[in-house]
Enzyme design. Structure first.
Site, PDB file in Angstrom:
ATOM      1  N   SER A 142       7.156   0.327   4.926  1.00 50.42           N
ATOM      2  CA  SER A 142       6.742  -0.503   6.062  1.00 50.42           C
ATOM      3  C   SER A 142       6.999   0.305   7.327  1.00 50.42           C
ATOM      4  O   SER A 142       7.782   1.268   7.298  1.00 50.42           O
ATOM      5  CB  SER A 142       7.601  -1.774   6.069  1.00 50.42           C
ATOM      6  OG  SER A 142       7.477  -2.462   7.300  1.00 50.42           O
ATOM      7  N   TYR A 155      15.750  -6.233   5.323  1.00 48.36           N
ATOM      8  CA  TYR A 155      14.410  -5.653   5.130  1.00 48.36           C
ATOM      9  C   TYR A 155      14.369  -4.231   5.700  1.00 48.36           C
ATOM     10  O   TYR A 155      13.896  -3.301   5.050  1.00 48.36           O
ATOM     11  CB  TYR A 155      13.382  -6.555   5.825  1.00 48.36           C
ATOM     12  CG  TYR A 155      11.940  -6.233   5.531  1.00 48.36           C
ATOM     13  CD1 TYR A 155      11.312  -6.731   4.388  1.00 48.36           C
ATOM     14  CD2 TYR A 155      11.193  -5.459   6.396  1.00 48.36           C
ATOM     15  CE1 TYR A 155       9.967  -6.455   4.124  1.00 48.36           C
ATOM     16  CE2 TYR A 155       9.852  -5.174   6.146  1.00 48.36           C
ATOM     17  CZ  TYR A 155       9.247  -5.680   5.002  1.00 48.36           C
ATOM     18  OH  TYR A 155       7.919  -5.403   4.748  1.00 48.36           O
TER      19      TYR A 155
HETATM   20  P1  NAD Z   1       2.963 -11.053  -0.624  1.00 49.14           P
HETATM   21  O1  NAD Z   1       4.002 -12.082  -0.443  1.00 49.14           O
HETATM   22  O2  NAD Z   1       1.523 -11.389  -0.389  1.00 49.14           O
HETATM   23  O3  NAD Z   1       3.065 -10.385  -2.066  1.00 49.14           O
HETATM   24  C1  NAD Z   1       4.293 -10.049  -2.635  1.00 49.14           C
HETATM   25  C2  NAD Z   1       4.090  -9.829  -4.119  1.00 49.14           C
HETATM   26  O4  NAD Z   1       5.370  -9.522  -4.697  1.00 49.14           O
HETATM   27  C3  NAD Z   1       3.578 -11.079  -4.838  1.00 49.14           C
HETATM   28  O5  NAD Z   1       2.702 -10.688  -5.881  1.00 49.14           O
HETATM   29  C4  NAD Z   1       4.860 -11.673  -5.415  1.00 49.14           C
HETATM   30  O6  NAD Z   1       4.628 -12.497  -6.561  1.00 49.14           O
HETATM   31  C5  NAD Z   1       5.591 -10.411  -5.791  1.00 49.14           C
HETATM   32  N1  NAD Z   1       7.028 -10.605  -5.978  1.00 49.14           N
HETATM   33  C6  NAD Z   1       7.931 -11.162  -5.154  1.00 49.14           C
HETATM   34  N2  NAD Z   1       9.133 -11.177  -5.735  1.00 49.14           N
HETATM   35  C7  NAD Z   1       8.994 -10.608  -6.964  1.00 49.14           C
HETATM   36  C8  NAD Z   1       9.879 -10.355  -8.029  1.00 49.14           C
HETATM   37  N3  NAD Z   1      11.176 -10.686  -7.987  1.00 49.14           N
HETATM   38  N4  NAD Z   1       9.375  -9.790  -9.157  1.00 49.14           N
HETATM   39  C9  NAD Z   1       8.050  -9.456  -9.242  1.00 49.14           C
HETATM   40  N5  NAD Z   1       7.176  -9.686  -8.239  1.00 49.14           N
HETATM   41  C10 NAD Z   1       7.650 -10.256  -7.120  1.00 49.14           C
HETATM   42  O7  NAD Z   1       3.432  -9.852   0.360  1.00 49.14           O
HETATM   43  P2  NAD Z   1       2.680  -8.562   0.911  1.00 49.14           P
HETATM   44  O8  NAD Z   1       2.609  -8.711   2.372  1.00 49.14           O
HETATM   45  O9  NAD Z   1       1.469  -8.256   0.142  1.00 49.14           O
HETATM   46  O10 NAD Z   1       3.817  -7.467   0.633  1.00 49.14           O
HETATM   47  C11 NAD Z   1       3.701  -6.462  -0.334  1.00 49.14           C
HETATM   48  C12 NAD Z   1       4.583  -5.291   0.084  1.00 49.14           C
HETATM   49  O11 NAD Z   1       4.111  -4.764   1.325  1.00 49.14           O
HETATM   50  C13 NAD Z   1       6.048  -5.673   0.312  1.00 49.14           C
HETATM   51  O12 NAD Z   1       6.876  -4.644  -0.183  1.00 49.14           O
HETATM   52  C14 NAD Z   1       6.141  -5.752   1.822  1.00 49.14           C
HETATM   53  O13 NAD Z   1       7.434  -5.494   2.275  1.00 49.14           O
HETATM   54  C15 NAD Z   1       5.186  -4.659   2.216  1.00 49.14           C
HETATM   55  N6  NAD Z   1       4.695  -4.772   3.593  1.00 49.14           N
HETATM   56  C16 NAD Z   1       4.000  -5.871   4.009  1.00 49.14           C
HETATM   57  C17 NAD Z   1       3.537  -5.906   5.310  1.00 49.14           C
HETATM   58  C18 NAD Z   1       2.737  -7.052   5.836  1.00 49.14           C
HETATM   59  O14 NAD Z   1       2.497  -7.090   7.043  1.00 49.14           O
HETATM   60  N7  NAD Z   1       2.302  -7.983   5.022  1.00 49.14           N
HETATM   61  C19 NAD Z   1       3.810  -4.844   6.188  1.00 49.14           C
HETATM   62  C20 NAD Z   1       4.528  -3.762   5.717  1.00 49.14           C
HETATM   63  C21 NAD Z   1       4.959  -3.725   4.427  1.00 49.14           C
END
Ligand code: NAD
Length: 260
Positions: A142, A155
């Protein structure tokens, strides 16, 4: 084209992970989907990707907060497909609170899912990838792996740690045909961020739409969200021959956030 390659994308039932799984499948990679959700919806996603791209897609519901389950996910994939080429450590959760109010249980859950899961997955995957003399490990970090924001102690610590892990694995695998890189997205409009938009709307008593604008305005100079499809493209690039010598890096995809 990544035909005959096998990829695990953790946390791919939603958001960024789903975007990455879809893009890799479009390039003809067989996929192991992972993550939580409604079983009917997950099966619809699984069979939909399989049909659309004519690849094999299996679902494994391993809980990324448990190191043994992460290692089993890797072992089962190698048993099922006879190989493992791409590991995308993407599953992640968020929780926000000032550090002095941050619940210890949330601290541990975030460290387990956002950081330790990648360690366990990488440790279990590297021997197979080295044997194949080809592997791509991509850690979805991130902007919060590069810079901080308030109220995100766990985080930010986990994502900075993930970039440190990426560098070590990049060094340890250098010259083996395996690369390890981190991708650092800025704001992406997924369920993880919708919650933060809702919180801001409530706090500032503004509409959801204005809160989304305010969230972007605060940090992301492009004033546009990054899309899961664009991140799928970034991962595909890191799996392409053009990226063979890119390893141990953290690639920002953040509309200019970390250039400031
Ligand atoms: P999201 O909530 O849409 O998806 C998260 C996914 O992780 C889901 O499929 C959920 O079921 C799964 N998950 C959660 N806990 C779990 C566990 N214990 N075991 C297995 N699966 C699990 O979130 P997202 O925004 O798509 O985030 C995905 C990644 O991207 C994360 O690592 C997040 O930190 C990173 N990220 C997101 C953003 C953003 O703006 N959305 C920015 C930077 C980084």
């Amino acid at each position: 084209m990544l035909k005959n390659r096998v990829a695990i994308v953790t946390g791919s039932t939603s958001g960024i992970g789903l975007g990455i799984a879809q893009e890799l499948a479009r390039l003809r990679t067989d996929i192991v989907l992972n993550g939580f959700g409604d079983p009917g919806e997950i099966e619809a996603i699984r069979s939909g990707i399989e049909r659309e791209h004519d690849v094999r897609v299996v679902y494994d519901g391993a809980d990324m907060s448990k190191g043994d389950a992460v290692r089993r996910l890797i072992a089962t994939t190698i048993e099922t497909f006879g190989r493992l080429d791409i590991l995308v450590n993407n599953a992640g959760i968020q929780f926000t609170a000032p550090v002095d109010e941050f619940p210890p249980a949330k601290w541990h859950a975030i460290l387990d899912i956002n950081l330790s899961a990648a360690f366990h997955g990488i440790a279990a995957a590297v021997p197979q990838m080295k044997k194949q003399r080809w592997g791509r490990i991509i850690n979805i970090a991130s902007t919060h792996g590069l810079v901080a924001s308030t109220h995100k102690a766990a985080y930010v610590a986990a994502k900075h740690g993930l970039i440190g892990l990426t560098k070590v694995v990049g060094l340890e695998t250098a010259g083996s045909g395996v690369t390890c890189n981190a991708v650092c997205p800025g704001w992406v409009r997924t369920p993880l961020v919708e919650k933060q938009i809702s919180d801001m709307a409530t706090q500032k008593r503004i509409s959801h739409q204005d809160a989304a604008k305010a969230l972007l305005g605060e940090k992301q100079p492009s004033s546009e969200f990054v899309s899961p499809e664009q991140l799928g493209g970034t991962v595909a690039f890191l799996c392409s021959p053009a990226a063979d010598q890119i390893t141990g890096t953290a690639l920002a995809v953040d509309g200019g956030w970390t250039a400031q």
